[in-house]
Design an enzyme around this catalytic site. Structure first.
Site, PDB file in Angstrom:
ATOM      1  N   TYR A  86      24.272  49.505  10.755  1.00 42.69           N
ATOM      2  CA  TYR A  86      24.651  50.860  11.200  1.00 42.69           C
ATOM      3  C   TYR A  86      23.930  50.669  12.543  1.00 42.69           C
ATOM      4  CZ  TYR A  86      25.863  53.200   6.704  1.00 42.69           C
ATOM      5  OH  TYR A  86      26.704  53.453   5.595  1.00 42.69           O
ATOM      6  N   ASP A 114      32.935  53.578  10.274  1.00 44.84           N
ATOM      7  CA  ASP A 114      33.493  54.959   9.717  1.00 44.84           C
ATOM      8  C   ASP A 114      32.426  55.862   9.323  1.00 44.84           C
ATOM      9  OD1 ASP A 114      32.384  53.678   7.672  1.00 44.84           O
ATOM     10  OD2 ASP A 114      34.060  53.216   6.551  1.00 44.84           O
ATOM     11  N   HIS A 203      35.141  53.413   2.903  1.00 45.69           N
ATOM     12  CA  HIS A 203      33.666  53.560   2.597  1.00 45.69           C
ATOM     13  C   HIS A 203      33.530  54.139   1.030  1.00 45.69           C
ATOM     14  CE1 HIS A 203      29.755  53.711   4.881  1.00 45.69           C
ATOM     15  NE2 HIS A 203      29.387  54.175   3.814  1.00 45.69           N
TER      16      HIS A 203
HETATM   17  C1  LIG Z   1      25.681  53.660  -3.502  1.00 46.22           C
HETATM   18  C2  LIG Z   1      26.677  53.229  -2.219  1.00 46.22           C
HETATM   19  C3  LIG Z   1      26.095  52.916  -0.931  1.00 46.22           C
HETATM   20  C4  LIG Z   1      26.655  52.562  -0.154  1.00 46.22           C
HETATM   21  N1  LIG Z   1      26.247  52.050   1.093  1.00 46.22           N
HETATM   22  C5  LIG Z   1      26.584  51.657   2.266  1.00 46.22           C
HETATM   23  C6  LIG Z   1      26.085  51.222   3.236  1.00 46.22           C
HETATM   24  O1  LIG Z   1      24.898  51.184   3.600  1.00 46.22           O
HETATM   25  N2  LIG Z   1      26.636  50.847   4.498  1.00 46.22           N
HETATM   26  C7  LIG Z   1      27.971  50.575   4.372  1.00 46.22           C
HETATM   27  O2  LIG Z   1      28.631  50.212   5.569  1.00 46.22           O
HETATM   28  N3  LIG Z   1      28.742  50.863   3.460  1.00 46.22           N
HETATM   29  C8  LIG Z   1      28.107  51.341   2.334  1.00 46.22           C
HETATM   30  N4  LIG Z   1      28.997  51.847   1.118  1.00 46.22           N
HETATM   31  C9  LIG Z   1      30.273  51.392   1.162  1.00 46.22           C
HETATM   32  C10 LIG Z   1      30.566  50.246   0.581  1.00 46.22           C
HETATM   33  O3  LIG Z   1      30.248  49.273   1.249  1.00 46.22           O
HETATM   34  C11 LIG Z   1      32.049  50.018   0.136  1.00 46.22           C
HETATM   35  O4  LIG Z   1      32.710  50.229   1.535  1.00 46.22           O
HETATM   36  C12 LIG Z   1      32.445  50.670  -0.950  1.00 46.22           C
HETATM   37  O5  LIG Z   1      31.341  51.169  -1.769  1.00 46.22           O
HETATM   38  C13 LIG Z   1      33.460  49.787  -1.746  1.00 46.22           C
HETATM   39  O6  LIG Z   1      34.200  50.459  -2.681  1.00 46.22           O
HETATM   40  P1  LIG Z   1      33.550  50.255  -4.184  1.00 46.22           P
HETATM   41  O7  LIG Z   1      32.306  50.764  -4.487  1.00 46.22           O
HETATM   42  O8  LIG Z   1      34.412  51.136  -5.030  1.00 46.22           O
HETATM   43  O9  LIG Z   1      33.815  48.573  -4.814  1.00 46.22           O
HETATM   44  C14 LIG Z   1      28.134  52.219   0.060  1.00 46.22           C
HETATM   45  C15 LIG Z   1      28.893  52.457  -1.282  1.00 46.22           C
HETATM   46  C16 LIG Z   1      27.960  52.925  -2.344  1.00 46.22           C
HETATM   47  C17 LIG Z   1      28.737  53.132  -3.656  1.00 46.22           C
END
Ligand SMILES: Cc1cc2nc3c(=O)[nH]c(=O)nc-3n(C[C@H](O)[C@H](O)[C@H](O)COP(=O)(O)O)c2cc1C
Length: 340
Positions: A86, A114, A203
């Site tokens: 980030y 994003d 995301h």
């Molecule tokens: C609890 C949680 C925390 C997340 N934290 C981040 C993050 O810190 N940075 C980021 O780029 N994406 C984050 N994401 C998005 C994930 O990297 C990813 O794009 C998404 O969860 C993929 O979908 P899925 O959980 O359905 O497999 C987060 C997703 C979840 C569920």
């Protein structure tokens, strides 16, 4: 839908795959998910250990509950880990972080693009989160009324733009992948700006409501890159809603080089720790093997568009599968009976 081919020798199935040159056991990686200690007292190191034993790649989050050193110290020799960034408004802080990560041997940097501001996550806002914030967000004043994710992400730079790609290229030797591409035009711009990869992603549906999912955007990105003659310039990853081996197959068939999964590993981790995450990986491997066998494909690189029918991917006609989490797992907001 699948379009299986039959009468092929599918006795031996090979799931191994290369990602940025690294040979892994499956065409998937553990994507970055912040605040791992909400799911398990040891946090992200649980994911590190499972990724190590199963030889898949873990993307370490900027907002991890564990430090980069903890995650990397728990890796096996030769284990590959990527870093999700980030982008802080303070570029000196970013540079320091990049140097720290790169000096530990990380080769690939995923810049999340994003999230210029964090989405309105109402369930998150209702949870009263009391833990310490991760390092990266410690120096900013926390507003605790907007949910944990917003509170710890105020350092993120909303002025991040295409011109900054050259800053990253000048300040790190790591490969640069933009995480959160949501249309073909931006996929092409990423390639034109010399990025090494993109993650087609919304995301996990946590940013802007009513955006298309990764699998819906993927064909548009691949087509746009091909039309611009840029498909071979970058790696295309996809994440969001990948829950079964068949989902992995479909994403690869539609042009992804590999797919990321977030929540399935969190559920495995929160329920059963390292063994749970390993079990999730085993289940996905079994299902992918089965899908490949039944589609008549023996190697990951041979999974192509001829094995799927995706004509109406964007039409949303028919009944969309219901997410268990949405309909069952979360508490609904109760209406309060007025006593007046
Ligand atoms: C609890 C949680 C925390 C997340 N934290 C981040 C993050 O810190 N940075 C980021 O780029 N994406 C984050 N994401 C998005 C994930 O990297 C990813 O794009 C998404 O969860 C993929 O979908 P899925 O959980 O359905 O497999 C987060 C997703 C979840 C569920």
């Amino acid at each position: 839908m699948f379009k299986p081919r039959v009468m092929r020798n599918v006795k031996v199935i090979d799931l191994t795959h290369r990602m940025f040159g690294k040979l892994v056991n499956l065409p998937i990686y553990i994507t970055a998910t912040a605040l791992g200690k909400l799911g398990h007292p040891e946090g992200e190191v649980v994911l590190t250990k499972a990724a190590g034993t199963k030889n898949i790649i873990q993307m370490m989050p900027t907002l991890a509950s564990c430090s980069v050193a903890e995650m990397m110290d728990n890796a096996l020799p030769g284990q590959e880990q990527w870093f999700q960034l980030y982008v802080n408004q303070d570029r000196v802080a970013v540079k320091k972080l990049l140097e720290k990560v790169e000096s530990r041997g990380v080769r690939v940097l995923f810049v999340t693009v994003d999230a210029p501001s964090l989405g309105k996550r109402e369930k998150d806002m209702r949870v009263k989160f009391v833990d310490d914030a991760p390092d990266e967000s410690k120096h900013t004043e926390l507003n605790r009324t907007q949910g944990a994710a917003r509170a710890i992400s105020t350092f993120i730079d909303p002025s991040l733009c295409w011109d900054d790609v050259s800053w990253f290229k000048a300040n790190t030797k790591m490969k640069i992948v933009l995480k959160g591409i949501q249309c073909g035009e931006d996929a092409v711009l990423a390639a034109q700006h010399g990025c090494d990869g993109i993650v087609v992603s919304n995301h996990g549906g946590r940013q802007l409501d009513t955006c298309r999912s990764g699998i819906e955007v993927l064909p548009e990105c691949i087509a746009a890159l091909k039309e611009a003659g840029l498909r071979d310039k970058l790696q295309v990853f996809m994440d969001g809603g990948v829950r079964r081996g068949g989902d992995i197959f479909k994403a690869l068939a539609l042009g992804a080089d590999a797919v990321g999964l977030g929540r399935p590993f969190l559920y495995g981790m929160a329920s059963y720790g390292q063994q749970g995450v390993e079990k999730v990986i085993d289940i996905l491997a079994e299902e992918l093997t089965m899908t490949m066998r039944m589609c008549g494909v023996t190697n990951i690189k041979d999974i192509g568009p001829e094995y799927v029918l995706a004509n109406n991917l964007n039409s949303h006609i028919g009944v969309a599968p219901k997410g268990y989490g949405f309909s069952n797992a979360y508490e609904r907001m109760e209406t309060i009976d007025s006593k007046l």
